[in-house]
Scaffold this motif. Structure first.
Motif, PDB file in Angstrom:
ATOM      1  N   UNK A 177       0.850  -1.274  -0.045  1.00 43.61           N
ATOM      2  CA  UNK A 177      -0.281   0.012  -0.051  1.00 43.61           C
ATOM      3  C   UNK A 177       0.822   1.294  -0.075  1.00 43.61           C
ATOM      4  N   UNK A 178       0.979   1.658  -1.238  1.00 40.58           N
ATOM      5  CA  UNK A 178       1.777   3.181  -1.294  1.00 40.58           C
ATOM      6  C   UNK A 178       0.962   4.514  -1.400  1.00 40.58           C
ATOM      7  N   UNK A 179       1.103   5.255  -0.504  1.00 35.09           N
ATOM      8  CA  UNK A 179       0.222   6.444  -0.438  1.00 35.09           C
ATOM      9  C   UNK A 179      -1.338   6.433  -0.528  1.00 35.09           C
ATOM     10  N   UNK A 180      -1.693   5.179   0.138  1.00 34.49           N
ATOM     11  CA  UNK A 180      -3.283   4.987  -0.230  1.00 34.49           C
ATOM     12  C   UNK A 180      -3.547   3.842  -1.279  1.00 34.49           C
ATOM     13  N   UNK A 181      -2.811   3.416  -2.273  1.00 32.28           N
ATOM     14  CA  UNK A 181      -3.132   2.721  -3.162  1.00 32.28           C
ATOM     15  C   UNK A 181      -2.377   1.455  -3.343  1.00 32.28           C
ATOM     16  N   UNK A 182      -2.859   0.297  -3.671  1.00 33.75           N
ATOM     17  CA  UNK A 182      -2.313  -1.178  -3.689  1.00 33.75           C
ATOM     18  C   UNK A 182      -1.529  -1.286  -5.130  1.00 33.75           C
ATOM     19  N   UNK A 183      -0.477  -2.243  -4.988  1.00 33.13           N
ATOM     20  CA  UNK A 183       0.392  -2.472  -6.283  1.00 33.13           C
ATOM     21  C   UNK A 183       1.318  -3.698  -5.717  1.00 33.13           C
ATOM     22  N   UNK A 184       1.632  -4.433  -6.842  1.00 36.28           N
ATOM     23  CA  UNK A 184       2.610  -5.638  -6.792  1.00 36.28           C
ATOM     24  C   UNK A 184       3.933  -5.087  -7.319  1.00 36.28           C
ATOM     25  N   UNK A 185       5.045  -5.080  -6.513  1.00 34.63           N
ATOM     26  CA  UNK A 185       5.995  -4.537  -7.020  1.00 34.63           C
ATOM     27  C   UNK A 185       7.257  -5.263  -6.236  1.00 34.63           C
ATOM     28  N   UNK A 186       8.616  -5.246  -6.807  1.00 38.92           N
ATOM     29  CA  UNK A 186       9.751  -5.647  -5.968  1.00 38.92           C
ATOM     30  C   UNK A 186      10.159  -4.369  -4.709  1.00 38.92           C
ATOM     31  N   UNK A 187      10.260  -5.124  -3.368  1.00 42.89           N
ATOM     32  CA  UNK A 187      10.761  -4.099  -2.620  1.00 42.89           C
ATOM     33  C   UNK A 187      12.319  -3.753  -2.450  1.00 42.89           C
ATOM     34  N   UNK A 188      12.782  -2.543  -2.633  1.00 40.78           N
ATOM     35  CA  UNK A 188      14.125  -2.406  -2.612  1.00 40.78           C
ATOM     36  C   UNK A 188      14.455  -1.424  -1.645  1.00 40.78           C
ATOM     37  N   UNK A 189      15.650  -1.396  -0.901  1.00 37.75           N
ATOM     38  CA  UNK A 189      16.100  -0.260   0.078  1.00 37.75           C
ATOM     39  C   UNK A 189      17.422   0.095  -0.365  1.00 37.75           C
ATOM     40  N   UNK A 190      17.448   1.487  -0.550  1.00 39.03           N
ATOM     41  CA  UNK A 190      18.678   2.234  -1.017  1.00 39.03           C
ATOM     42  C   UNK A 190      18.972   3.445   0.097  1.00 39.03           C
ATOM     43  N   UNK A 191      20.051   3.412   0.574  1.00 41.07           N
ATOM     44  CA  UNK A 191      20.387   4.492   1.564  1.00 41.07           C
ATOM     45  C   UNK A 191      19.446   4.596   2.691  1.00 41.07           C
TER      46      UNK A 191
END
Length: 201
Positions: free
Chosen positions: A152-166
């Protein structure tokens, strides 16, 4: 007991499908794969395998075929919570509209896990071999970098790859036609993908 050539082909198909997807094909999957005229023909072949003792069918469950040697496996019915956009984010319904039967052990799920399924809509994850119409099976667990997630990103759902940078998490599409999604305010992970069901072969 001796199997006919077609029964042997069906047995190989069942085992291969279960190994790839973590659950059994539906009678429609079997019908389409072998070109049977109807799902009734697929059921007839399954009954023949059951009579010969190479499979067992469990009453009252979808996709309820098991191999005798796997009878101690842990299968559960999980809810399908509508569609998940694999494109640009959009609202996502949260009402169960069906069930799938999965083998929890083959997916590495803990006994207390609460998996659920979503139907993929869109083509932003084709680089990860996730296609429009597939069912993704998700577990409610904390994500690790590079996990495929329902988010859930800013109130909307999606299927994606989760990444973390810095130390900043964001969502990455596996299709160059789609941009990365960077949260303006909120990024909440609803589930981590542990399995995939393709609805046709």
């Amino acid at each position: 007991m001796l199997l006919t050539a077609r029964q042997q082909e069906l047995l190989v198909f069942l085992k291969g499908y279960q190994r790839r997807n973590g659950l059994m094909p539906s009678t429609r999957d079997i019908q389409q794969h072998f070109g049977f005229a109807s799902q009734t023909a697929a059921m007839s072949h399954l009954r023949a395998l059951e009579r010969k003792g190479v499979i067992r069918r469990l009453a009252g469950k979808a996709r309820a075929v098991v191999f005798p040697e796997d009878i101690n496996r842990e299968t559960v019915d999980i809810p399908i919570y509508g569609d998940i956009p694999a494109g640009f984010a959009a609202d996502n319904p949260e009402i169960a509209d069906g069930k799938l039967t999965i083998d929890t052990r083959s997916m590495g799920l803990n006994p207390g896990a609460k998996p659920f399924a979503l139907r993929v809509r869109g083509d932003s994850m084709t680089g990860a071999h996730i296609q429009h119409g597939d069912f993704v099976i998700l577990d409610q667990r904390p994500p690790k970098p590079r996990d495929v997630v329902a988010a859930l990103i800013d109130g909307e759902s999606t299927l994606k790859r989760y990444l973390v940078v810095d130390n900043r998490p964001f969502l990455h599409a596996e299709n160059p036609n789609y941009p990365d999604l960077i949260p303006a305010q909120e990024l909440s992970i609803q589930g981590v993908m542990v399995g995939l069901l393709r609805t046709s072969i």
